[in-house]
Design a protein around this motif. Structure first.
Motif, mmCIF file in Angstrom:
data_model
loop_
_atom_site.group_PDB
_atom_site.id
_atom_site.type_symbol
_atom_site.label_atom_id
_atom_site.label_comp_id
_atom_site.label_asym_id
_atom_site.label_seq_id
_atom_site.Cartn_x
_atom_site.Cartn_y
_atom_site.Cartn_z
ATOM 1 N N SER A 185 130.697 78.613 -85.381
ATOM 2 C CA SER A 185 130.426 77.251 -85.826
ATOM 3 C C SER A 185 129.002 76.828 -85.497
ATOM 4 C CB SER A 185 131.412 76.287 -85.181
ATOM 5 O OG SER A 185 132.720 76.573 -85.612
ATOM 6 N N VAL A 186 128.503 77.259 -84.356
ATOM 7 C CA VAL A 186 127.127 76.913 -83.981
ATOM 8 C C VAL A 186 126.157 77.525 -84.972
ATOM 9 C CG1 VAL A 186 125.323 77.209 -82.237
ATOM 10 C CG2 VAL A 186 127.626 76.623 -81.534
ATOM 11 N N LEU A 187 126.380 78.780 -85.322
ATOM 12 C CA LEU A 187 125.493 79.444 -86.279
ATOM 13 C C LEU A 187 125.615 78.813 -87.671
ATOM 14 C CD1 LEU A 187 125.931 83.188 -85.249
ATOM 15 C CD2 LEU A 187 124.038 81.660 -84.725
ATOM 16 N N ALA A 188 126.843 78.469 -88.056
ATOM 17 C CA ALA A 188 127.047 77.894 -89.380
ATOM 18 C C ALA A 188 126.475 76.481 -89.488
ATOM 19 C CB ALA A 188 128.539 77.875 -89.699
ATOM 20 N N ASP A 189 126.564 75.710 -88.422
ATOM 21 C CA ASP A 189 126.121 74.312 -88.440
ATOM 22 C C ASP A 189 124.697 74.115 -87.945
ATOM 23 O OD1 ASP A 189 128.574 73.615 -89.392
ATOM 24 O OD2 ASP A 189 129.394 73.011 -87.453
ATOM 25 N N PHE A 190 123.979 75.189 -87.647
ATOM 26 C CA PHE A 190 122.648 75.028 -87.069
ATOM 27 C C PHE A 190 121.698 74.283 -87.999
ATOM 28 C CE2 PHE A 190 118.295 76.372 -86.084
ATOM 29 C CZ PHE A 190 118.233 75.925 -84.773
ATOM 30 N N GLY A 191 121.814 74.506 -89.283
ATOM 31 C CA GLY A 191 120.935 73.829 -90.244
ATOM 32 C C GLY A 191 121.097 72.312 -90.189
ATOM 33 N N THR A 192 122.327 71.834 -90.121
ATOM 34 C CA THR A 192 122.557 70.386 -90.046
ATOM 35 C C THR A 192 122.157 69.828 -88.694
ATOM 36 O OG1 THR A 192 124.866 70.727 -89.406
ATOM 37 C CG2 THR A 192 124.404 70.427 -91.751
ATOM 38 N N ILE A 193 122.383 70.611 -87.627
ATOM 39 C CA ILE A 193 121.973 70.173 -86.287
ATOM 40 C C ILE A 193 120.456 70.050 -86.229
ATOM 41 C CG2 ILE A 193 121.916 70.837 -83.844
ATOM 42 C CD1 ILE A 193 124.624 72.287 -84.357
ATOM 43 N N LEU A 194 119.763 71.046 -86.754
ATOM 44 C CA LEU A 194 118.300 71.047 -86.754
ATOM 45 C C LEU A 194 117.756 69.888 -87.589
ATOM 46 C CD1 LEU A 194 115.718 72.593 -85.872
ATOM 47 C CD2 LEU A 194 115.865 73.813 -88.035
ATOM 48 N N ALA A 195 118.351 69.653 -88.758
ATOM 49 C CA ALA A 195 117.884 68.568 -89.627
ATOM 50 C C ALA A 195 118.088 67.199 -88.968
ATOM 51 C CB ALA A 195 118.613 68.623 -90.962
ATOM 52 N N ALA A 196 119.114 67.054 -88.149
ATOM 53 C CA ALA A 196 119.365 65.778 -87.482
ATOM 54 C C ALA A 196 118.398 65.544 -86.329
ATOM 55 C CB ALA A 196 120.801 65.732 -86.968
ATOM 56 N N VAL A 197 118.017 66.614 -85.629
ATOM 57 C CA VAL A 197 117.176 66.463 -84.432
ATOM 58 C C VAL A 197 115.690 66.574 -84.776
ATOM 59 C CG1 VAL A 197 116.655 67.421 -82.158
ATOM 60 C CG2 VAL A 197 119.013 67.316 -82.941
ATOM 61 N N VAL A 198 115.320 67.603 -85.507
ATOM 62 C CA VAL A 198 113.916 67.840 -85.865
ATOM 63 C C VAL A 198 113.853 68.036 -87.381
ATOM 64 C CG1 VAL A 198 111.852 69.161 -85.287
ATOM 65 C CG2 VAL A 198 113.730 69.095 -83.671
ATOM 66 N N LEU A 242 111.489 70.510 -89.355
ATOM 67 C CA LEU A 242 111.682 71.960 -89.281
ATOM 68 C C LEU A 242 112.850 72.441 -90.133
ATOM 69 C CD1 LEU A 242 111.050 72.750 -85.507
ATOM 70 C CD2 LEU A 242 109.525 73.054 -87.436
ATOM 71 N N ALA A 243 113.517 71.536 -90.824
ATOM 72 C CA ALA A 243 114.674 71.914 -91.636
ATOM 73 C C ALA A 243 114.249 72.942 -92.683
ATOM 74 C CB ALA A 243 115.274 70.688 -92.302
ATOM 75 N N GLY A 244 114.982 74.036 -92.752
ATOM 76 C CA GLY A 244 114.671 75.092 -93.706
ATOM 77 C C GLY A 244 113.628 76.074 -93.223
ATOM 78 N N ARG A 245 113.012 75.818 -92.073
ATOM 79 C CA ARG A 245 111.956 76.706 -91.567
ATOM 80 C C ARG A 245 112.436 77.569 -90.404
ATOM 81 N NH1 ARG A 245 106.166 74.335 -91.799
ATOM 82 N NH2 ARG A 245 105.963 76.519 -92.260
ATOM 83 N N VAL A 246 113.645 77.289 -89.911
ATOM 84 C CA VAL A 246 114.177 78.004 -88.743
ATOM 85 C C VAL A 246 115.580 78.491 -89.080
ATOM 86 C CG1 VAL A 246 114.771 77.800 -86.302
ATOM 87 C CG2 VAL A 246 112.854 76.509 -87.222
ATOM 88 N N GLN A 247 115.887 79.703 -88.618
ATOM 89 C CA GLN A 247 117.200 80.279 -88.866
ATOM 90 C C GLN A 247 117.819 80.705 -87.541
ATOM 91 O OE1 GLN A 247 117.067 83.754 -91.320
ATOM 92 N NE2 GLN A 247 119.273 83.822 -91.599
ATOM 93 N N ALA A 248 119.081 80.337 -87.315
ATOM 94 C CA ALA A 248 119.827 80.803 -86.141
ATOM 95 C C ALA A 248 120.379 82.184 -86.461
ATOM 96 C CB ALA A 248 120.952 79.842 -85.809
ATOM 97 N N VAL A 249 120.117 83.147 -85.574
ATOM 98 C CA VAL A 249 120.522 84.519 -85.865
ATOM 99 C C VAL A 249 121.630 85.037 -84.958
ATOM 100 C CG1 VAL A 249 118.353 85.195 -86.948
ATOM 101 C CG2 VAL A 249 118.595 85.410 -84.486
ATOM 102 N N ALA A 250 121.759 84.494 -83.740
ATOM 103 C CA ALA A 250 122.787 84.999 -82.826
ATOM 104 C C ALA A 250 123.143 83.930 -81.803
ATOM 105 C CB ALA A 250 122.300 86.252 -82.109
ATOM 106 N N GLY A 299 125.716 81.492 -73.253
ATOM 107 C CA GLY A 299 125.352 80.231 -73.884
ATOM 108 C C GLY A 299 123.983 80.262 -74.521
ATOM 109 N N ARG A 300 123.504 81.436 -74.886
ATOM 110 C CA ARG A 300 122.161 81.599 -75.441
ATOM 111 C C ARG A 300 122.212 81.623 -76.965
ATOM 112 N NH1 ARG A 300 118.210 86.739 -74.311
ATOM 113 N NH2 ARG A 300 117.742 86.993 -76.501
ATOM 114 N N LEU A 301 121.434 80.747 -77.562
ATOM 115 C CA LEU A 301 121.315 80.670 -79.012
ATOM 116 C C LEU A 301 119.951 81.216 -79.409
ATOM 117 C CD1 LEU A 301 122.382 79.666 -81.767
ATOM 118 C CD2 LEU A 301 121.371 77.445 -81.224
ATOM 119 N N ASP A 302 119.945 82.281 -80.220
ATOM 120 C CA ASP A 302 118.697 82.894 -80.679
ATOM 121 C C ASP A 302 118.338 82.344 -82.055
ATOM 122 O OD1 ASP A 302 118.685 84.440 -78.404
ATOM 123 O OD2 ASP A 302 119.533 86.204 -79.362
#
Length: 151
Positions: free
Chosen positions: A73-86, A89-97, A103-106
């Motif tokens: 869920s974290v990987l799937a929702d990262f785009g919406t989380i990123l768009a809400a906070v920063v 950067l929306a569309g410029r960053v991808q969560a890979v792992a 608790g490490r998000l790459d």
């Protein structure tokens, strides 16, 4: 021996305790033994009712199913989380792992400048991820560097 005038508070307390114990023995107040705690073990042979959570867990175990991990869920929702906070950067960053144990998000930015801005926004992103995905427990954001080859 000491006289009454030489007794301190501790000695007087000891004497009072001994006198109270002797009086209790004379009055028949014997020392009671504490009750033993007994536990009952419920053995389920298929007939006793189960709680809903136990029944679902047993069914999933019997069928070889696993509950969905919060990391997906974290990987799937990262785009919406990123768009809400920063939002810049929306569309410029991808969560890979996501490693649920540590608790490490790459994440991988498309430009080094975006990586710098991610590092600055890491505490806000971690908080937003934990609020958006309950049980995710994201503790660290690791910005990976994308290696580009020169043509």
């Amino acid at each position: 021996m000491t006289t009454e005038s030489e007794l301190s508070g501790v000695d007087l307390a000891r004497q009072a305790l001994l006198a109270a114990r002797e009086a209790a023995k004379k009055n028949g107040a014997a020392r009671q033994k504490p009750k033993r705690r007994t536990t009952t073990v419920v053995r389920r042979e298929g007939r006793e009712p189960l709680g809903l959570g136990s029944a679902i867990s047993r069914m999933m175990t019997e069928r070889g199913m696993a509950a969905p991990a919060a990391g997906g869920s974290v990987l799937a929702d990262f785009g919406t989380i990123l768009a809400a906070v920063v939002p810049e950067l929306a569309g410029r960053v991808q969560a890979v792992a996501f490693d649920a144990e540590t608790g490490r998000l790459d994440v991988v930015p498309d430009l080094p400048a975006a990586g710098t801005q991610l590092r600055w926004s890491a505490p806000k992103l971690i908080t937003a991820a934990n609020e958006k995905v309950p049980g995710a427990n994201v503790r660290a954001l690791h910005v990976l560097v994308l290696q580009r080859r020169l043509a």
